[in-house]
Every structure is written in structure tokens, then in C-alpha cells.
Design a protein around this motif. Structure first.
Motif, mmCIF file in Angstrom:
data_model
loop_
_atom_site.group_PDB
_atom_site.id
_atom_site.type_symbol
_atom_site.label_atom_id
_atom_site.label_comp_id
_atom_site.label_asym_id
_atom_site.label_seq_id
_atom_site.Cartn_x
_atom_site.Cartn_y
_atom_site.Cartn_z
ATOM 1 N N GLN A 134 0.824 -1.204 0.000
ATOM 2 C CA GLN A 134 0.000 0.000 0.000
ATOM 3 C C GLN A 134 0.859 1.256 0.000
ATOM 4 O O GLN A 134 1.990 1.250 0.473
ATOM 5 N N VAL A 135 0.293 2.325 -0.534
ATOM 6 C CA VAL A 135 0.949 3.628 -0.579
ATOM 7 C C VAL A 135 0.067 4.612 0.161
ATOM 8 O O VAL A 135 -1.141 4.675 -0.077
ATOM 9 N N SER A 136 0.669 5.375 1.070
ATOM 10 C CA SER A 136 -0.097 6.332 1.859
ATOM 11 C C SER A 136 0.684 7.628 2.009
ATOM 12 O O SER A 136 1.843 7.612 2.435
ATOM 13 N N GLY A 137 0.069 8.726 1.635
ATOM 14 C CA GLY A 137 0.660 10.043 1.814
ATOM 15 C C GLY A 137 1.743 10.351 0.794
ATOM 16 O O GLY A 137 2.252 9.459 0.104
ATOM 17 N N PRO A 138 2.109 11.630 0.683
ATOM 18 C CA PRO A 138 3.126 12.044 -0.293
ATOM 19 C C PRO A 138 4.458 11.326 -0.120
ATOM 20 O O PRO A 138 5.105 10.968 -1.108
ATOM 21 N N ASP A 139 4.878 11.101 1.123
ATOM 22 C CA ASP A 139 6.151 10.409 1.335
ATOM 23 C C ASP A 139 6.088 8.972 0.837
ATOM 24 O O ASP A 139 7.039 8.465 0.242
ATOM 25 N N GLY A 140 4.953 8.324 1.072
ATOM 26 C CA GLY A 140 4.790 6.956 0.600
ATOM 27 C C GLY A 140 4.798 6.887 -0.916
ATOM 28 O O GLY A 140 5.397 5.973 -1.504
ATOM 29 N N ALA A 141 4.130 7.848 -1.565
ATOM 30 C CA ALA A 141 4.116 7.879 -3.023
ATOM 31 C C ALA A 141 5.505 8.158 -3.578
ATOM 32 O O ALA A 141 5.930 7.567 -4.579
ATOM 33 N N ALA A 142 6.242 9.065 -2.897
ATOM 34 C CA ALA A 142 7.614 9.358 -3.339
ATOM 35 C C ALA A 142 8.498 8.122 -3.203
ATOM 36 O O ALA A 142 9.326 7.839 -4.083
ATOM 37 N N ASP A 143 8.329 7.388 -2.113
ATOM 38 C CA ASP A 143 9.105 6.154 -1.928
ATOM 39 C C ASP A 143 8.763 5.134 -3.005
ATOM 40 O O ASP A 143 9.640 4.437 -3.521
ATOM 41 N N TRP A 144 7.478 5.024 -3.341
ATOM 42 C CA TRP A 144 7.056 4.078 -4.382
ATOM 43 C C TRP A 144 7.683 4.434 -5.730
ATOM 44 O O TRP A 144 8.192 3.564 -6.443
ATOM 45 N N LEU A 145 7.661 5.724 -6.069
ATOM 46 C CA LEU A 145 8.257 6.160 -7.322
ATOM 47 C C LEU A 145 9.763 5.920 -7.330
ATOM 48 O O LEU A 145 10.336 5.525 -8.353
ATOM 49 N N GLU A 146 10.401 6.110 -6.189
ATOM 50 C CA GLU A 146 11.838 5.851 -6.093
ATOM 51 C C GLU A 146 12.143 4.375 -6.280
ATOM 52 O O GLU A 146 13.140 4.004 -6.898
ATOM 53 N N GLU A 147 11.268 3.522 -5.768
ATOM 54 C CA GLU A 147 11.451 2.078 -5.959
ATOM 55 C C GLU A 147 11.410 1.720 -7.441
ATOM 56 O O GLU A 147 12.175 0.864 -7.906
ATOM 57 N N GLN A 148 10.530 2.372 -8.181
ATOM 58 C CA GLN A 148 10.458 2.097 -9.617
ATOM 59 C C GLN A 148 11.737 2.563 -10.312
ATOM 60 O O GLN A 148 12.280 1.871 -11.179
ATOM 61 N N ARG A 149 12.241 3.739 -9.910
ATOM 62 C CA ARG A 149 13.470 4.260 -10.520
ATOM 63 C C ARG A 149 14.656 3.366 -10.229
ATOM 64 O O ARG A 149 15.445 3.026 -11.117
ATOM 65 N N THR A 150 14.808 2.959 -8.966
ATOM 66 C CA THR A 150 15.963 2.131 -8.601
ATOM 67 C C THR A 150 15.865 0.738 -9.215
ATOM 68 O O THR A 150 16.883 0.114 -9.518
ATOM 69 N N GLY A 151 14.636 0.252 -9.418
ATOM 70 C CA GLY A 151 14.475 -1.037 -10.082
ATOM 71 C C GLY A 151 14.993 -1.004 -11.504
ATOM 72 O O GLY A 151 15.670 -1.941 -11.954
ATOM 73 N N TRP A 152 14.689 0.082 -12.221
ATOM 74 C CA TRP A 152 15.224 0.237 -13.572
ATOM 75 C C TRP A 152 16.753 0.305 -13.528
ATOM 76 O O TRP A 152 17.428 -0.332 -14.350
ATOM 77 N N ALA A 153 17.278 1.094 -12.594
ATOM 78 C CA ALA A 153 18.732 1.259 -12.513
ATOM 79 C C ALA A 153 19.434 -0.065 -12.220
ATOM 80 O O ALA A 153 20.515 -0.341 -12.747
ATOM 81 N N ALA A 154 18.795 -0.895 -11.392
ATOM 82 C CA ALA A 154 19.391 -2.179 -11.025
ATOM 83 C C ALA A 154 19.144 -3.261 -12.072
ATOM 84 O O ALA A 154 19.778 -4.319 -12.056
ATOM 85 N N GLY A 155 18.204 -3.011 -12.981
ATOM 86 C CA GLY A 155 17.881 -3.999 -14.001
ATOM 87 C C GLY A 155 17.097 -5.184 -13.473
ATOM 88 O O GLY A 155 17.163 -6.282 -14.036
ATOM 89 N N THR A 156 16.325 -4.959 -12.409
ATOM 90 C CA THR A 156 15.561 -6.051 -11.803
ATOM 91 C C THR A 156 14.056 -5.814 -11.815
ATOM 92 O O THR A 156 13.281 -6.743 -11.582
ATOM 93 N N ARG A 157 13.661 -4.577 -12.059
ATOM 94 C CA ARG A 157 12.241 -4.211 -11.997
ATOM 95 C C ARG A 157 11.987 -3.152 -13.052
ATOM 96 O O ARG A 157 12.595 -2.073 -13.020
ATOM 97 N N PHE A 158 11.065 -3.447 -13.977
ATOM 98 C CA PHE A 158 10.796 -2.542 -15.083
ATOM 99 C C PHE A 158 9.322 -2.161 -15.054
ATOM 100 O O PHE A 158 8.472 -2.901 -15.548
#
Length: 199
Positions: free
Chosen positions: A36-60
């Protein structure tokens, strides 16, 4: 970017934060998704997870939009847990409330599946899994429509996953005759790494 079936799948951007927040406020999202995502900080963390997944080549992960209306979020589709040693990965997806009933999930999943098998063909990616909770009939239909056959049922893991789950599998066209053994047990029955994604 992937363009197919009237949809545009693009990488997530920082300016998508309000759209992510709105999507996760939906009661149906709270019902089906374990993460689950809650609040602006949670949404920012979720978006960061997507970015780092691309960078690591494990999550697209891709934001799903319509051609000509790229700022209107329809959903998310993701290839995750990429394991090129065993030639497999897991697919996940969710759609926003206004996008449901329009074939968005199946079109986005089909587009991402084609992209994944093409992009990682030389690395021998030949198997995709998609998981959802047993009672998520809509996700079952999406999986089957996109060629993901029901492979097995996995047991419930209470309290987080109170019901059994379905594991759907799709193999790359050239690898369809060679079936890999189901060597790993899924940790959760859901298309977003949790119970299931809704359609």
C-alpha cells in the motif's frame, strides 16, 4: 516507451506523484494489493522504488496512459524479480478506477509481455509468471486473455494472504515446447507482489 493497442507505456516520473496517491486511495486497490501507498512520502518512496528497479535492471515498471493523453494515468504494469539465471520473471499490474472495464489491463499486459520477451530474448528469458488471489476473477480473466495459462494453485499464507492463489504462466514462443520445472514457491498470490491486482 512502449506503444501498443492505443496505449502508451512510459517510465514513471516524479510529477506522477499526485496520480499515484489518487490511485492508491481507491478502496479496490486497498482490497487487492498487499503493498500500500499512503501520503506524499509513501508515493515518493514508491516512485523511487520504480526508478531504482530500472537502474538495477531487476524491476521494469511502466505508467500506463492512452496515446494522446499521456498525463492521464490508467494504471501500472511491471516486470519484476527478473532472474536471467533461470530465465524467468514475474508480471504485475493494477488499473485506476476510471480505466476498468475498458481492456486496459489486458492490453498493457500483452504489450509488456511482448516487450519483455523481445528485449531479453538473447538473455534466454523464456518464462513469465503472474500471481493473483483465488477470488480475483477479473485478474484470472486478464491472465488467460493474454495467454497466461493456469499452472498451479498455491496455498494461503494467513494473515496477509487468507486465500489460496493462482499462478499463471506464459512461455516465450520459441521456448513453449521446453517447460521449466516450477522450482520456486511464490511468496504471495498477487499481481503486484501481493494478493492480486484488480481489473
Amino acid at each position: 516507451m512502449i506503444v501498443a493497442g492505443g496505449l502508451r507505456l512510459r517510465r514513471w516520473r516524479e510529477e506522477d506523484l499526485p496520480s499515484v496517491l489518487r490511485a492508491y486511495e481507491d478502496p479496490a486497490m486497498r482490497r487487492w494489493l498487499a503493498i500500500q501507498v499512503s501520503g506524499p512520502d509513501g508515493a515518493a518512496d514508491w516512485l523511487e522504488e520504480q526508478r531504482t528497479g530500472w537502474a538495477a535492471g531487476t524491476r521494469f515498471a511502466f505508467a500506463v496512459t492512452e496515446s494522446g493523453r499521456e498525463d492521464e494515468l490508467l494504471g501500472n504494469v511491471v516486470m519484476k524479480q527478473l532472474d536471467l539465471v533461470n530465465g524467468q520473471a514475474e508480471m504485475g499490474y493494477w488499473t485506476t478506477a476510471p480505466a476498468r472495464g475498458r481492456g486496459v489491463a489486458s492490453r498493457a499486459l500483452a504489450a509488456l509481455t511482448d516487450w519483455a520477451f523481445t528485449t531479453f530474448a538473447e538473455q534466454s528469458l523464456d518464462r513469465m509468471e503472474l500471481l493473483h488471489q483465488l477470488d480475483n476473477v477479473a485478474s484470472c480473466r486478464v491472465a488467460e486473455k493474454c495467454g497466461y495459462r493456469l499452472a498451479r494453485v498455491i496455498p494461503a499464507l494467513p494473515p496477509d494472504y487468507p486465500l489460496d492463489g493462482h499462478v499463471h504462466v506464459r512461455e516465450a514462443p520459441v521456448a513453449a515446447a521446453v517447460s521449466r520445472p516450477a522450482g520456486r514457491r511464490a511468496e504471495a498470490a498477487g499481481t503486484d507482489g501481493g494478493r492480486a491486482s484488480l481489473r
